[in-house]
Design a protein around this motif. Structure first.
Motif, PDB file in Angstrom:
ATOM      1  N   GLU A  96      44.323  56.381  29.141  1.00 14.74           N
ATOM      2  CA  GLU A  96      43.140  56.034  28.342  1.00 14.74           C
ATOM      3  C   GLU A  96      43.267  56.468  26.892  1.00 14.74           C
ATOM      4  OE1 GLU A  96      43.125  58.061  30.962  1.00 14.74           O
ATOM      5  OE2 GLU A  96      41.560  57.530  32.429  1.00 14.74           O
ATOM      6  N   VAL A  97      44.237  57.379  26.603  1.00 14.95           N
ATOM      7  CA  VAL A  97      44.362  57.950  25.262  1.00 14.95           C
ATOM      8  C   VAL A  97      45.588  57.366  24.553  1.00 14.95           C
ATOM      9  CG1 VAL A  97      44.572  60.063  23.906  1.00 14.95           C
ATOM     10  CG2 VAL A  97      43.299  60.086  26.070  1.00 14.95           C
ATOM     11  N   ASN A  98      45.370  56.941  23.315  1.00 13.17           N
ATOM     12  CA  ASN A  98      46.453  56.416  22.490  1.00 13.17           C
ATOM     13  C   ASN A  98      46.398  57.096  21.127  1.00 13.17           C
ATOM     14  OD1 ASN A  98      48.536  54.875  21.427  1.00 13.17           O
ATOM     15  ND2 ASN A  98      47.189  53.166  20.883  1.00 13.17           N
ATOM     16  N   VAL A  99      47.436  57.851  20.778  1.00 13.41           N
ATOM     17  CA  VAL A  99      47.500  58.547  19.494  1.00 13.41           C
ATOM     18  C   VAL A  99      48.412  57.763  18.560  1.00 13.41           C
ATOM     19  CG1 VAL A  99      48.060  60.696  18.302  1.00 13.41           C
ATOM     20  CG2 VAL A  99      47.127  60.768  20.632  1.00 13.41           C
ATOM     21  N   LYS A 100      47.913  57.452  17.368  1.00 15.55           N
ATOM     22  CA  LYS A 100      48.658  56.629  16.422  1.00 15.55           C
ATOM     23  C   LYS A 100      48.704  57.293  15.050  1.00 15.55           C
ATOM     24  CE  LYS A 100      47.928  52.209  16.389  1.00 15.55           C
ATOM     25  NZ  LYS A 100      47.233  50.907  16.242  1.00 15.55           N
ATOM     26  N   GLU A 101      49.792  57.066  14.338  1.00 11.35           N
ATOM     27  CA  GLU A 101      49.843  57.452  12.937  1.00 11.35           C
ATOM     28  C   GLU A 101      49.062  56.424  12.135  1.00 11.35           C
ATOM     29  OE1 GLU A 101      53.687  58.462  11.413  1.00 11.35           O
ATOM     30  OE2 GLU A 101      54.286  59.422  13.301  1.00 11.35           O
ATOM     31  N   ALA A 143      43.270  59.324  17.226  1.00 14.76           N
ATOM     32  CA  ALA A 143      43.337  59.206  18.679  1.00 14.76           C
ATOM     33  C   ALA A 143      42.256  58.252  19.173  1.00 14.76           C
ATOM     34  CB  ALA A 143      43.169  60.574  19.327  1.00 14.76           C
ATOM     35  N   TYR A 144      42.655  57.314  20.000  1.00 10.66           N
ATOM     36  CA  TYR A 144      41.722  56.365  20.612  1.00 10.66           C
ATOM     37  C   TYR A 144      41.539  56.717  22.082  1.00 10.66           C
ATOM     38  CZ  TYR A 144      42.466  53.248  16.579  1.00 10.66           C
ATOM     39  OH  TYR A 144      42.544  52.703  15.317  1.00 10.66           O
ATOM     40  N   PHE A 145      40.301  56.607  22.544  1.00  8.43           N
ATOM     41  CA  PHE A 145      40.018  56.758  23.967  1.00  8.43           C
ATOM     42  C   PHE A 145      39.442  55.436  24.460  1.00  8.43           C
ATOM     43  CE2 PHE A 145      37.254  57.840  27.580  1.00  8.43           C
ATOM     44  CZ  PHE A 145      38.161  58.504  28.390  1.00  8.43           C
ATOM     45  N   SER A 158      44.705  67.661  23.657  1.00  7.41           N
ATOM     46  CA  SER A 158      46.059  67.956  24.124  1.00  7.41           C
ATOM     47  C   SER A 158      47.013  66.804  23.828  1.00  7.41           C
ATOM     48  CB  SER A 158      46.045  68.241  25.628  1.00  7.41           C
ATOM     49  OG  SER A 158      45.349  69.446  25.905  1.00  7.41           O
ATOM     50  N   CYS A 159      46.516  65.567  23.933  1.00  8.71           N
ATOM     51  CA  CYS A 159      47.350  64.398  23.642  1.00  8.71           C
ATOM     52  C   CYS A 159      47.730  64.359  22.160  1.00  8.71           C
ATOM     53  CB  CYS A 159      46.623  63.118  24.039  1.00  8.71           C
ATOM     54  SG  CYS A 159      46.498  62.864  25.824  1.00  8.71           S
ATOM     55  N   ILE A 160      46.783  64.715  21.295  1.00  5.92           N
ATOM     56  CA  ILE A 160      47.087  64.762  19.860  1.00  5.92           C
ATOM     57  C   ILE A 160      48.167  65.801  19.591  1.00  5.92           C
ATOM     58  CG2 ILE A 160      46.166  65.367  17.579  1.00  5.92           C
ATOM     59  CD1 ILE A 160      43.467  64.199  18.469  1.00  5.92           C
ATOM     60  N   GLN A 161      48.011  66.973  20.182  1.00  7.04           N
ATOM     61  CA  GLN A 161      49.004  68.022  19.981  1.00  7.04           C
ATOM     62  C   GLN A 161      50.364  67.630  20.562  1.00  7.04           C
ATOM     63  OE1 GLN A 161      47.354  72.232  20.478  1.00  7.04           O
ATOM     64  NE2 GLN A 161      45.796  70.972  21.461  1.00  7.04           N
ATOM     65  N   GLN A 162      50.356  66.999  21.733  1.00  7.65           N
ATOM     66  CA  GLN A 162      51.615  66.578  22.332  1.00  7.65           C
ATOM     67  C   GLN A 162      52.345  65.588  21.432  1.00  7.65           C
ATOM     68  OE1 GLN A 162      53.113  67.780  25.064  1.00  7.65           O
ATOM     69  NE2 GLN A 162      54.854  66.456  24.546  1.00  7.65           N
ATOM     70  N   TYR A 163      51.585  64.704  20.786  1.00  2.00           N
ATOM     71  CA  TYR A 163      52.191  63.762  19.847  1.00  2.00           C
ATOM     72  C   TYR A 163      52.869  64.522  18.707  1.00  2.00           C
ATOM     73  CZ  TYR A 163      52.763  59.723  16.786  1.00  2.00           C
ATOM     74  OH  TYR A 163      53.306  58.753  15.984  1.00  2.00           O
ATOM     75  N   VAL A 164      52.179  65.550  18.202  1.00  5.47           N
ATOM     76  CA  VAL A 164      52.745  66.353  17.106  1.00  5.47           C
ATOM     77  C   VAL A 164      54.029  67.045  17.565  1.00  5.47           C
ATOM     78  CG1 VAL A 164      52.344  68.307  15.562  1.00  5.47           C
ATOM     79  CG2 VAL A 164      50.483  66.705  16.044  1.00  5.47           C
ATOM     80  N   MET A 165      54.009  67.589  18.790  1.00  2.00           N
ATOM     81  CA  MET A 165      55.185  68.300  19.295  1.00  2.00           C
ATOM     82  C   MET A 165      56.399  67.372  19.383  1.00  2.00           C
ATOM     83  SD  MET A 165      53.878  71.302  19.644  1.00  2.00           S
ATOM     84  CE  MET A 165      52.144  71.772  19.463  1.00  2.00           C
ATOM     85  N   GLU A 166      56.168  66.141  19.790  1.00  2.00           N
ATOM     86  CA  GLU A 166      57.269  65.193  19.932  1.00  2.00           C
ATOM     87  C   GLU A 166      57.708  64.631  18.576  1.00  2.00           C
ATOM     88  OE1 GLU A 166      55.799  62.346  22.718  1.00  2.00           O
ATOM     89  OE2 GLU A 166      55.827  63.760  24.408  1.00  2.00           O
TER      90      GLU A 166
END
Length: 252
Positions: free
Chosen positions: A115-120, A166-168, A203-211
């Motif tokens: 359900e979560v999509n994090v985009k630049e 981040a989109y939900f 957490s999804c936003i942070q995971q995107y940053v980590m990657e």
């Protein structure tokens, strides 16, 4: 990994004056932003030294229509009792920030959420990013929110800053800025709308940053009296220190 300190934190503003006691940071493009217009003490001042510095900053800000004064004290030092009493008696608001860091490989990853999509942020995402931020910034007044839009437009053009949205389920739900500098990447302006919280979006936003910044040390500053700091510790961030601050806002 080298030692990370508060000196590594990104500051919006320029040092326009410095002596052996403090440095003066000023940002004429956004005078209303407290975190960009302040004095930072290099060593802990006495009450007399503080009152002298406060008089200087108050006069400087008053001449530019600014209604606040703000001060940062040396990292990892408690404010002495007599100065603490003086600040409270004079109506200053006191608080402290905490510094955290993490190696991306140490981040406690959760399952990917469909359900979560994090985009630049780019193209049409920028207007959605601005709108989401604007609604949040209205808490501090329309003037602040309007000026913040111009700041975000400048940051959009800055190659060292990545803006995340981040989109939900297709709806904008959270955002963050990531400032890349040398061997660090700093998470800043990080929030999730209240109605979307506790769904794993942060957490999804942070995971995107980590990657995205897997080869850097990830750093952030948290309000020492706010609950997200507990989340950071559970996610394996390392606590690095604290810094006290004091501010006072004047009426018309």
């Amino acid at each position: 990994m080298r030692e990370i300190t508060f000196e590594d934190i990104y500051t919006i503003g320029d040092v326009i004056f410095e002596n052996d006691m403090y440095r003066h940071v000023h940002y004429p493009e956004m005078l209303i932003r407290y975190d960009s217009n302040f004095l930072e003490f290099k060593r802990m001042p006495s009450v007399d030294q503080f009152t002298s510095a406060a008089k200087y900053l108050r006069e400087f800000h008053h001449d530019r229509g600014q209604k606040h004064i703000k001060f940062y004290f040396p990292p990892n030092m408690q404010i002495p009792g007599d100065l603490n009493t003086y600040l409270k008696d004079e109506g200053f608001s006191l608080g402290f920030m905490e510094l955290y860091s993490i190696d991306p490989c140490e981040f406690r990853k959760k399952m990917n959420l469909e359900e979560v999509n994090v985009k630049e942020v780019e193209g049409q995402d920028f207007e959605k990013f601005i709108s989401l931020q604007y609604d949040q910034d209205l808490e501090y007044g329309k003037e602040f929110a309007d000026q913040k839009v111009e700041l975000q437009k400048r940051q959009f053009k800055d190659p060292s800053i990545v803006q995340l949205l981040a989109y939900f389920k297709g709806e904008p739900a959270g955002a963050a800025d990531v400032i890349s500098k040398g061997d660090t990447a700093e998470i800043d302006g990080f929030f999730v709308l209240e109605r979307f919280q506790r769904r794993g979006i942060g957490s999804c936003i942070q995971q995107y940053v980590m990657e995205r910044f897997h080869d850097k040390t990830i750093i952030l500053v948290a309000d020492g009296e706010d609950t997200p700091r507990e989340m950071y510790l559970k996610q394996n961030y390392q606590y690095l220190g604290f810094q006290y601050q004091a501010q006072k806002v004047f009426g018309e």
